[in-house]
Write an enzyme that holds these catalytic residues in place. Structure first.
Site, PDB file in Angstrom:
ATOM      1  N   GLY A   1      -5.960   4.392  60.761  1.00 20.23           N
ATOM      2  CA  GLY A   1      -5.463   3.613  59.641  1.00 20.23           C
ATOM      3  C   GLY A   1      -4.403   4.533  58.877  1.00 20.23           C
TER       4      GLY A   1
ATOM      5  N   ASP B   1     -13.586   5.920  65.186  1.00 18.40           N
ATOM      6  CA  ASP B   1     -13.210   5.350  64.083  1.00 18.40           C
ATOM      7  C   ASP B   1     -13.539   6.164  63.228  1.00 18.40           C
ATOM      8  OD1 ASP B   1     -11.961   4.050  62.104  1.00 18.40           O
ATOM      9  OD2 ASP B   1     -13.441   2.406  62.049  1.00 18.40           O
ATOM     10  N   GLY B   2     -12.288   6.875  62.364  1.00 19.97           N
ATOM     11  CA  GLY B   2     -12.676   7.451  60.912  1.00 19.97           C
ATOM     12  C   GLY B   2     -12.022   8.982  61.146  1.00 19.97           C
ATOM     13  N   GLY B   3     -11.156   9.119  60.139  1.00 16.71           N
ATOM     14  CA  GLY B   3     -10.425  10.488  60.205  1.00 16.71           C
ATOM     15  C   GLY B   3      -9.652  10.955  61.228  1.00 16.71           C
TER      16      GLY B   3
ATOM     17  N   SER C   1      -5.976   0.413  62.045  1.00 14.16           N
ATOM     18  CA  SER C   1      -6.901  -0.342  61.229  1.00 14.16           C
ATOM     19  C   SER C   1      -6.237  -0.814  59.968  1.00 14.16           C
ATOM     20  CB  SER C   1      -7.837   0.999  60.780  1.00 14.16           C
ATOM     21  OG  SER C   1      -8.612   0.257  59.644  1.00 14.16           O
TER      22      SER C   1
ATOM     23  N   ASP D   1     -11.729  -4.213  59.916  1.00 14.71           N
ATOM     24  CA  ASP D   1     -12.908  -4.015  59.242  1.00 14.71           C
ATOM     25  C   ASP D   1     -13.567  -5.129  58.323  1.00 14.71           C
ATOM     26  OD1 ASP D   1     -13.438  -1.238  60.446  1.00 14.71           O
ATOM     27  OD2 ASP D   1     -11.736  -0.603  59.111  1.00 14.71           O
TER      28      ASP D   1
ATOM     29  N   GLY E   1     -17.230   2.427  55.597  1.00 14.45           N
ATOM     30  CA  GLY E   1     -17.401   1.802  54.357  1.00 14.45           C
ATOM     31  C   GLY E   1     -15.824   2.015  53.672  1.00 14.45           C
ATOM     32  N   PHE E   2     -15.351   3.326  53.973  1.00 14.41           N
ATOM     33  CA  PHE E   2     -14.028   3.628  53.458  1.00 14.41           C
ATOM     34  C   PHE E   2     -13.016   4.333  54.086  1.00 14.41           C
ATOM     35  CE2 PHE E   2     -17.363   3.593  50.027  1.00 14.41           C
ATOM     36  CZ  PHE E   2     -16.724   2.810  48.924  1.00 14.41           C
ATOM     37  N   GLY E   3     -11.710   4.280  53.906  1.00 12.12           N
ATOM     38  CA  GLY E   3     -10.945   4.907  54.689  1.00 12.12           C
ATOM     39  C   GLY E   3     -10.407   6.305  54.137  1.00 12.12           C
TER      40      GLY E   3
END
Length: 213
Positions: free
Chosen positions: A196, A174-176, A7, A33, A141-143
């Site tokens: 990311g 996507d995420g964590g 990411s 993103d 909204g946030f990494g």
């Protein structure tokens, strides 16, 4: 074997050329993103940066629109040479069929996204209109957020419905994502892993991509 999509949100924006080259050499896709500061409480990048990154990338760009009016901008992103995938949120476009069809006509893969508080079953009416589904495993909204634990069950539920209907629809998460939970995600049915921090902030990003894959 799952595809890995680092990411761009976690990359070093002062040295994007080097970060893109890392993806060119080691990953499968480059996840981008696009945030408008309205649909999500953060602002990221727009057309000028995406165009430059796409020109430098030899891997398809996977553009994730976190914006309030995806129909207004999705086709312009799809028209950028090097963009291979464009997804938008069901929450921002409750009647997504027309936009999904329009994206597919451009030749890109079209995807729907939902946040963790939207039931997976909300996607079921549109599965045959998508090339892929992006399940957010954190709130968009946030990494750097921690993966929400019920993500695994959500993936399994979605995978089961895709198989039941014999559809060719990939599942992206996507995420964590990190080295510890990536195998669990893949075993649950994930086809594309977005990472990311786990890639761009790793001591050895190239090895991190291989480990995730």
């Amino acid at each position: 074997m799952a595809k890995v999509a680092p990411s761009l949100l976690a990359a070093d924006f002062l040295h994007l050329d080097k970060e893109v080259e890392l993806v060119n050499k080691h990953a499968d896709l480059l996840h981008v993103d696009v945030m408008d500061g309205v649909f999500v409480p953060n602002i990221s990048i727009g057309f000028p940066v995406v165009e430059k990154v796409a020109a430098a990338s030899t891997k398809p760009l996977d553009v994730h629109l976190m914006i309030v009016d995806p129909a207004k901008y999705a086709l312009k992103f799809a028209s950028i040479k090097g963009v291979g995938m464009v997804s938008f949120h069901l929450e921002a476009c409750p009647e997504p069929v027309e936009l999904l069809a329009a994206l597919r006509k451009t030749g890109v893969k079209a995807g729907l996204v939902i946040n963790p508080d939207v039931p997976v079953t909300a996607l079921f009416p549109y599965l045959d209109k998508c090339d892929y589904i992006l399940l957010m495993s954190v709130f968009a909204g946030f990494g750097g957020q921690k993966l929400i634990e019920d993500t695994y069950d959500r993936i399994k539920c979605l995978k089961s419905e895709i198989k039941r209907r014999g559809l060719d629809v990939e599942i992206e998460v996507d995420g964590g994502v990190n080295m510890q939970n990536a195998p669990l995600l893949v075993n649950s049915g994930v086809d594309i892993i977005v990472a990311g921090t786990a890639v761009f902030r790793a001591d050895d990003p190239a090895s991190a991509v291989e480990a995730l894959r």
